[in-house]
Design a protein around this motif. Structure first.
Motif, short mmCIF file in Angstrom:
data_model
loop_
_atom_site.label_atom_id
_atom_site.label_comp_id
_atom_site.label_asym_id
_atom_site.label_seq_id
_atom_site.Cartn_x
_atom_site.Cartn_y
_atom_site.Cartn_z
N ARG A 180 0.83 -1.21 0.00
CA ARG A 180 0.00 0.00 0.00
C ARG A 180 0.87 1.26 0.00
O ARG A 180 0.57 2.23 -0.69
CB ARG A 180 -0.93 -0.02 1.22
CG ARG A 180 -1.85 1.19 1.29
CD ARG A 180 -2.76 1.10 2.51
NE ARG A 180 -3.67 -0.05 2.41
CZ ARG A 180 -4.54 -0.36 3.36
NH1 ARG A 180 -4.65 0.40 4.46
NH2 ARG A 180 -5.33 -1.40 3.21
N ALA A 181 1.95 1.23 0.78
CA ALA A 181 2.84 2.40 0.84
C ALA A 181 3.57 2.60 -0.49
O ALA A 181 3.74 3.73 -0.96
CB ALA A 181 3.85 2.22 1.97
N ILE A 182 4.01 1.50 -1.12
CA ILE A 182 4.71 1.60 -2.41
C ILE A 182 3.77 2.16 -3.47
O ILE A 182 4.13 3.07 -4.22
CB ILE A 182 5.23 0.21 -2.83
CG1 ILE A 182 6.32 -0.26 -1.86
CG2 ILE A 182 5.79 0.26 -4.25
CD1 ILE A 182 6.79 -1.67 -2.11
N LEU A 183 2.54 1.63 -3.52
CA LEU A 183 1.57 2.12 -4.50
C LEU A 183 1.21 3.58 -4.24
O LEU A 183 0.99 4.35 -5.18
CB LEU A 183 0.31 1.25 -4.47
CG LEU A 183 0.48 -0.18 -5.01
CD1 LEU A 183 -0.80 -0.98 -4.80
CD2 LEU A 183 0.86 -0.14 -6.49
N ALA A 184 1.16 3.97 -2.97
CA ALA A 184 0.87 5.37 -2.65
C ALA A 184 1.97 6.29 -3.17
O ALA A 184 1.69 7.38 -3.69
CB ALA A 184 0.72 5.53 -1.14
N ASN A 185 3.22 5.86 -3.05
CA ASN A 185 4.33 6.64 -3.58
C ASN A 185 4.24 6.76 -5.10
O ASN A 185 4.46 7.84 -5.67
CB ASN A 185 5.67 6.01 -3.19
CG ASN A 185 6.06 6.29 -1.75
OD1 ASN A 185 5.63 7.29 -1.17
ND2 ASN A 185 6.86 5.41 -1.17
N TYR A 186 3.91 5.65 -5.76
CA TYR A 186 3.80 5.68 -7.22
C TYR A 186 2.64 6.58 -7.66
O TYR A 186 2.75 7.31 -8.66
CB TYR A 186 3.63 4.27 -7.77
CG TYR A 186 4.91 3.45 -7.79
CD1 TYR A 186 6.15 4.08 -7.88
CD2 TYR A 186 4.88 2.07 -7.71
CE1 TYR A 186 7.32 3.35 -7.89
CE2 TYR A 186 6.05 1.32 -7.72
CZ TYR A 186 7.27 1.97 -7.81
OH TYR A 186 8.43 1.24 -7.82
N ARG A 187 1.53 6.52 -6.95
CA ARG A 187 0.40 7.41 -7.27
C ARG A 187 0.78 8.87 -7.09
O ARG A 187 0.42 9.73 -7.90
CB ARG A 187 -0.82 7.06 -6.41
CG ARG A 187 -1.60 5.85 -6.87
CD ARG A 187 -3.00 5.82 -6.26
NE ARG A 187 -2.93 5.80 -4.79
CZ ARG A 187 -2.90 4.69 -4.08
NH1 ARG A 187 -2.91 3.51 -4.68
NH2 ARG A 187 -2.85 4.74 -2.76
N LEU A 188 1.52 9.15 -6.01
CA LEU A 188 1.98 10.52 -5.76
C LEU A 188 2.83 11.01 -6.93
O LEU A 188 2.64 12.13 -7.43
CB LEU A 188 2.79 10.56 -4.46
CG LEU A 188 3.56 11.85 -4.17
CD1 LEU A 188 2.60 12.99 -3.85
CD2 LEU A 188 4.55 11.65 -3.02
N LEU A 189 3.76 10.18 -7.38
CA LEU A 189 4.68 10.56 -8.45
C LEU A 189 3.93 10.75 -9.78
O LEU A 189 4.17 11.74 -10.50
CB LEU A 189 5.77 9.51 -8.61
CG LEU A 189 6.73 9.38 -7.42
CD1 LEU A 189 7.54 8.09 -7.51
CD2 LEU A 189 7.65 10.58 -7.33
#
Length: 401
Positions: free
Chosen positions: A198-207
């Motif tokens: 979830r944290a990794i996907l959140a970072n990718y969504r942010l980027l």
């Protein structure tokens, strides 16, 4: 252990990042000989290059976020260990299928060097100095693609194509020793990130929600795809179609890298004075002009080595400017997830390049047409991506200066 801000650490990071061009460029002069030795066609041998890029792209999605959690150094050590084993598999591959498998595994391990080398620069130097340091690193790294085809041609001549992969295995051994005993960890413990999906996907969504990040990434990816089209097709165009000897091919390739070297020097020298955006604009204009000229000459039926080398030198000067500045621009606003940003940046770059390389091999018609058109499109799209996404992005987001 070395001091993090020392010149020696920059040199180590450049050597780690150089694994990418070494693994792609060193065996380029041997591709026709490999096709003959393994009883296959140019399309299958070119697939070893595209498959390497596909594996490289896939691995980047994981090694960056993993390094955000556990640190850059242990992930790089694991990656180089896998690269070592895969290089030996390539050297002793009895068929094209085994070679393809070895190249894919090489890519999975080799991705750690370039991805985490970029992230480590951001860890150590911050947003303002990263562009300048990456430019000078790229200047040093230019020696790798300049020498790699010459070395590869010499190894092919005296020892056979298998020796090229044995040398890559030796390079991995040296890098493993440096990482184990000399390289300090650049990522502080307090900046480690969660490895939860979830944290990794959140970072990718942010980027992906940052227009500037997407713009810098696509600008770089388009120019990189043009460069990769040359890597994928140049040995067959110059050696098979135009009759250039493999040793001369290596020397002509060194001229191409000379253009890249000049571009990185210009990028480093004027990084503080002009900022990311002005330099990228200049570089993409050069890429578009060089690529467009090569495509026009090919379509007009001008089939000569100079009609390929001269325009591509200009393209590579532009790419030498674009590459470090677009990397720095993409990573600058994201210190909290520099590994993830470097991973996503590299994934998109390599995925697009792998597709382009595969198309160049698939549609190769025995002339320079397909390669030249792909390079022309890469240069033109890089300029379009810059003008459409980066230049019009809000200044606060673009981190241009």
């Amino acid at each position: 252990m070395l001091r993090l801000t020392s010149t020696a650490v920059v040199a180590v990071l450049a050597a780690l990042t150089a694994l990418g061009p070494l693994a792609t460029d060193m065996y380029l002069p041997a591709m026709p000989a490999m096709a003959e030795a393994l009883g296959t066609g140019p399309d299958q041998v070119q697939l070893t290059l595209s498959l390497y890029m596909a594996g490289f792209a896939l691995a980047q999605l994981f090694c960056g976020p993993i390094s955000d959690r556990f640190g850059r150094r242990p992930v790089m050590i694991a990656g180089f260990a896998l690269f070592l084993v895969a290089s030996l598999l390539c050297a002793f591959a009895p068929s094209i299928e085994w070679l393809l498998a070895g190249r894919f595994l090489q890519a999975l391990g080799g991705a750690a060097g370039p991805v985490l080398g970029r992230a480590a620069v951001r860890d150590i130097y911050g947003p303002l100095e990263a562009g300048r340091v990456l430019s000078y690193m790229a200047s040093t790294m230019a020696l790798a693609p300049a020498l790699a085809p010459v070395v590869g041609a010499g190894l092919l001549l005296f020892f056979g194509w298998e020796s090229i992969f044995l040398l890559l295995a030796l390079y991995a051994v040296v890098m493993l020793a440096v990482l184990a005993w000399l390289m300090p960890e650049p990522l502080p413990v307090e900046r480690r990130q969660s490895i939860a999906p979830r944290a990794i996907l959140a970072n990718y969504r942010l980027l992906l929600g940052q227009r500037a990040f997407v713009g810098y990434t696509l600008t770089n990816a388009a120019a990189f795809a043009g460069m990769f089209a040359f890597l994928s097709g140049s040995s067959f165009v110059l050696i098979e179609f135009m009759g250039v000897a493999p040793t001369l091919y290596g020397m002509l390739f060194a001229l191409i890298v000379g253009g890249f070297f000049a571009g990185t020097l210009l990028s480093g020298r004027y990084s503080r004075r002009l900022g990311h955006d002005r330099l990228i604009h200049l570089g993409t204009q050069m890429c578009a002009l060089g690529g467009g000229t090569m495509a026009a000459l090919a379509l007009l039926g001008v089939f000569s080595p100079w009609a390929v080398i001269a325009p591509h030198m200009l393209f590579m000067v532009g790419f030498g400017i674009v590459m470090p500045q677009s990397m720095a621009g993409a990573l600058a606003p994201n210190p909290q997830c520099a590994g993830a940003a470097s991973s996503l940046f590299g994934f998109l770059q390599m995925t697009i390049a792998a597709v382009v390389g595969g198309l160049v091999g698939q549609f190769h018609d025995g002339t320079s047409h397909t390669m030249a058109i792909a390079i022309g499109l890469g240069g033109g799209l890089a300029l379009v991506a810059y003008l459409g996404l980066v230049k019009s992005a809000p200044r606060a987001m673009s981190a241009a200066d």
